[in-house]
Structure formats: C-alpha cells, structure tokens
Motif scaffolding. Structure first.
Motif: not given
Length: 115
Positions: A9-10, A72-82
């Motif tokens: 993800p990073l 762009h990435f804050s709405d995607k659950p798989e990237y939320n924690t990162l």
C-alpha cells in the motif's frame, strides 16, 4: 511488469503521489507557455497575471499534491490505517520542526553572534 495487487500500500501511495506531482508540474509550467502566448498577442497585463498564477501554483505544489493524494486514498478502507499513520507522522514531524525552528530563533535572539 508491475501488478497493482502485488504492490504494498505504501508503494501505491508513493506512486500515485509522484504521478500527481508530475501532472501539477506540467500544468504549472504550461501556464508559463500560455503567458508567453498571451504576451505575444500584446496582452502584457494578462501575461503577467497568468505567469503569476502559474508561479503561485508551483509554489504550493507540495501542499496540493499531498492533499490530492490524501483525498484519493482516505476513502479506501484498505489504505485507511496507513493514511492515518502517515497523517500522524507528518503532523508530528511538522510540529517538531516548528518547535526546533522556534527554539533556534530564541537562542539566536538571546545570544547574538558578533561578526
């Protein structure tokens, strides 16, 4: 060949951020080209305004690119924690840098070096 699913993800966030930065740089320098074209048409005031807008856009490029990436990435659950971890790390670094800068300025004011 790179597969998006096999990337971490990073790495995905970094690649997206680099693409956004590249597009924003192209857009800001395109403003200079438009300003030159407008200047050749005899509209010097319009050229100065367009070139100034391009310059200001380029100056705030980093902030705009970070905001677009985070959005762009804050709405995607798989990237939320990162994204939350990166936000907190960036905020902590920014606060530390500001505190460090203020401390240096206070030390300079207390102990002016004679030249």
């Amino acid at each position: 060949m790179s597969d998006k699913k096999s990337q971490d993800p990073l790495g995905t966030i970094i690649q997206f951020h680099r693409r956004v930065c590249a597009l924003l740089v192209v857009a800001s320098f395109a403003a200079y080209g438009v300003a030159y074209y407008v200047w050749t048409l005899g509209q010097s005031v319009g050229a100065v305004v367009i070139a100034t807008m391009g310059y200001l856009f380029f100056r705030s490029l980093r902030k705009i690119a970070f905001n677009m990436t985070w959005q762009h990435f804050s709405d995607k659950p798989e990237y939320n924690t990162l994204v939350q971890q990166l936000d907190s790390t960036t905020l902590a670094k920014r606060e530390y840098t500001i505190r460090e800068h203020l401390a240096e300025r206070q030390n300079e004011a207390k102990n002016p070096e004679s030249e």
